[in-house]
Design a protein around this motif. Structure first.
Motif, PDB file in Angstrom:
ATOM      1  N   HIS A   1       0.810  -1.217   0.000  1.00 22.00           N
ATOM      2  CA  HIS A   1       0.000   0.000   0.000  1.00 22.00           C
ATOM      3  C   HIS A   1       0.847   1.271   0.000  1.00 22.00           C
ATOM      4  CE1 HIS A   1      -2.841  -3.106   1.168  1.00 22.00           C
ATOM      5  NE2 HIS A   1      -3.789  -2.311   0.716  1.00 22.00           N
ATOM      6  N   PHE A   2       1.784   1.313  -0.939  1.00 22.51           N
ATOM      7  CA  PHE A   2       2.661   2.471  -1.043  1.00 22.51           C
ATOM      8  C   PHE A   2       1.879   3.727  -1.416  1.00 22.51           C
ATOM      9  CE2 PHE A   2       6.514   4.731  -2.540  1.00 22.51           C
ATOM     10  CZ  PHE A   2       7.366   4.399  -1.496  1.00 22.51           C
ATOM     11  N   GLU A   3       0.703   3.565  -2.071  1.00 28.83           N
ATOM     12  CA  GLU A   3      -0.092   4.712  -2.507  1.00 28.83           C
ATOM     13  C   GLU A   3      -1.276   4.990  -1.585  1.00 28.83           C
ATOM     14  OE1 GLU A   3      -0.899   4.875  -6.799  1.00 28.83           O
ATOM     15  OE2 GLU A   3       0.413   3.141  -7.008  1.00 28.83           O
ATOM     16  N   LEU A   4      -1.327   4.353  -0.427  1.00 37.00           N
ATOM     17  CA  LEU A   4      -2.454   4.547   0.491  1.00 37.00           C
ATOM     18  C   LEU A   4      -2.567   6.008   0.924  1.00 37.00           C
ATOM     19  CD1 LEU A   4      -4.677   3.005   2.135  1.00 37.00           C
ATOM     20  CD2 LEU A   4      -3.038   2.965   4.028  1.00 37.00           C
ATOM     21  N   LYS A   5      -3.816   6.529   0.903  1.00 41.62           N
ATOM     22  CA  LYS A   5      -4.093   7.891   1.347  1.00 41.62           C
ATOM     23  C   LYS A   5      -5.014   7.925   2.565  1.00 41.62           C
ATOM     24  CE  LYS A   5      -3.535  10.041  -3.218  1.00 41.62           C
ATOM     25  NZ  LYS A   5      -4.207  10.832  -4.288  1.00 41.62           N
ATOM     26  N   ALA A   6      -5.930   6.957   2.653  1.00 42.44           N
ATOM     27  CA  ALA A   6      -6.876   6.951   3.768  1.00 42.44           C
ATOM     28  C   ALA A   6      -7.447   5.549   3.947  1.00 42.44           C
ATOM     29  CB  ALA A   6      -8.004   7.951   3.530  1.00 42.44           C
ATOM     30  N   LEU A   7      -7.771   5.237   5.209  1.00 45.91           N
ATOM     31  CA  LEU A   7      -8.362   3.945   5.547  1.00 45.91           C
ATOM     32  C   LEU A   7      -9.421   4.161   6.616  1.00 45.91           C
ATOM     33  CD1 LEU A   7      -8.293   0.747   5.510  1.00 45.91           C
ATOM     34  CD2 LEU A   7      -6.675   0.935   7.414  1.00 45.91           C
ATOM     35  N   GLU A   8     -10.547   3.459   6.456  1.00 46.04           N
ATOM     36  CA  GLU A   8     -11.604   3.472   7.473  1.00 46.04           C
ATOM     37  C   GLU A   8     -12.064   2.038   7.663  1.00 46.04           C
ATOM     38  OE1 GLU A   8     -16.286   4.787   7.880  1.00 46.04           O
ATOM     39  OE2 GLU A   8     -14.957   5.973   6.594  1.00 46.04           O
ATOM     40  N   ILE A   9     -12.112   1.595   8.932  1.00 48.55           N
ATOM     41  CA  ILE A   9     -12.487   0.206   9.197  1.00 48.55           C
ATOM     42  C   ILE A   9     -13.079   0.113  10.601  1.00 48.55           C
ATOM     43  CG2 ILE A   9     -10.194  -0.415  10.090  1.00 48.55           C
ATOM     44  CD1 ILE A   9     -10.541  -3.125   8.686  1.00 48.55           C
ATOM     45  N   ASN A  10     -14.045  -0.773  10.780  1.00 46.30           N
ATOM     46  CA  ASN A  10     -14.649  -0.934  12.099  1.00 46.30           C
ATOM     47  C   ASN A  10     -13.786  -1.830  12.983  1.00 46.30           C
ATOM     48  OD1 ASN A  10     -16.058  -2.891  10.070  1.00 46.30           O
ATOM     49  ND2 ASN A  10     -16.171  -3.941  12.049  1.00 46.30           N
ATOM     50  N   VAL A  11     -13.888  -1.636  14.292  1.00 46.93           N
ATOM     51  CA  VAL A  11     -13.128  -2.414  15.272  1.00 46.93           C
ATOM     52  C   VAL A  11     -14.081  -2.965  16.325  1.00 46.93           C
ATOM     53  CG1 VAL A  11     -10.987  -1.157  14.917  1.00 46.93           C
ATOM     54  CG2 VAL A  11     -12.622  -0.325  16.599  1.00 46.93           C
ATOM     55  N   SER A  12     -13.565  -3.862  17.149  1.00 44.20           N
ATOM     56  CA  SER A  12     -14.418  -4.580  18.101  1.00 44.20           C
ATOM     57  C   SER A  12     -14.870  -3.721  19.266  1.00 44.20           C
ATOM     58  CB  SER A  12     -13.680  -5.812  18.627  1.00 44.20           C
ATOM     59  OG  SER A  12     -12.442  -5.430  19.208  1.00 44.20           O
ATOM     60  N   GLY A  13     -14.102  -2.693  19.635  1.00 50.69           N
ATOM     61  CA  GLY A  13     -14.481  -1.860  20.766  1.00 50.69           C
ATOM     62  C   GLY A  13     -13.377  -0.888  21.128  1.00 50.69           C
TER      63      GLY A  13
END
Length: 259
Positions: free
Chosen positions: A184-196
């Motif tokens: 992911h050398f070009e990654l700009k943003a990430l959104e992900i759900n988590v357990s708590g």
């Protein structure tokens, strides 16, 4: 000027759509043209072929309700793929049944350069599907089928995963792979759900700095997250020293921006 050309199978539906459109868009300057047709798909194709010849335009946005009408979907996929190998935006959803092979056919034949939204709510437990190409913005509303290995294969600069089953340890491994410039050398943003709320401690079990930089708080308010940060922020650094990434938790989701 914006024009909406719609074909409907009955006068009643056409009248209802016109009424609904006027109620929902009272101030929008849009020309709405509704016609009744016994073969809407065939006639809309004929109309577009004419419009393309006159206006020199192309299809840049396509939406598919995959299981709703398999035969029409296949004809539409064949038609679009014959003239456009790539579209700017595409939405794929399945509100009325489990996915079939049409969605794989669609993904293989028509790639997306801009925003790809997958709102696929119903599929079998062993369902797997690759995301070809590199959409600039990938949003998967039900991403339970995306395991850790597939996450590493996603090439989109912006990745939004809802209903994810990835563990805190796997998200931690993903961040470590980014920090070491492995993926992911070009990654700009990430959104992900988590357990708590405690998940953040496991995810950020790696070299990091805590920050309350107001410029980063402002950055989270912009595209693609558009959120107000209330909890502490964690900044990590890529091994080449050229990029940093800052993450924070809002509710049961983690938001990350690369800067």
């Amino acid at each position: 000027m914006k024009c909406l050309y719609r074909l409907s199978e009955s006068e009643n539906i056409a009248g209802f759509v016109a009424f609904l459109h006027s109620c929902l868009n009272p101030f929008e300057k849009e020309n709405l043209i509704i016609k009744v047709s016994k073969e809407p798909l065939k006639d809309i194709m004929k109309w577009f072929d004419y419009a393309r010849e006159v206006l020199n335009c192309e299809i840049d946005n396509a939406s598919f309700d995959v299981p709703l009408s398999p035969s029409e979907n296949r004809r539409t996929i064949d038609w679009i793929a014959a003239q456009n190998k790539t579209v700017k935006e595409m939405d794929i959803f399945n509100n009325f049944g489990e996915l079939n092979d049409d969605v794989r056919n669609l993904m293989e034949r028509i790639h997306v350069s801009g925003t790809l939204t997958l709102a696929i709510w119903k599929y079998k437990d062993n369902f797997r599907m690759e995301i070809p190409g590199k959409p600039a913005h990938l949003e998967i509303r039900n991403s339970k089928f995306v395991d850790y290995d597939q996450l590493l294969r996603l090439k989109s600069p912006v990745i939004i995963l809802q209903e994810s089953t990835l563990t805190s340890q796997e998200i931690n491994r993903f961040l470590k792979s980014w920090m070491s410039s492995e993926t992911h050398f070009e990654l700009k943003a990430l959104e992900i759900n988590v357990s708590g709320p405690d998940a953040m401690n496991e995810i950020m079990d790696l070299p990091h700095e805590k920050t309350n930089d107001p410029e980063l708080i402002e950055a989270f308010k912009g595209y693609p997250h558009k959120i107000q940060i209330e909890n502490e922020m964690f900044t990590i650094k890529r091994c080449d020293g050229k990029k940093k990434a800052t993450a924070s938790r809002v509710g049961n989701r983690i938001y990350l921006i690369v800067h």
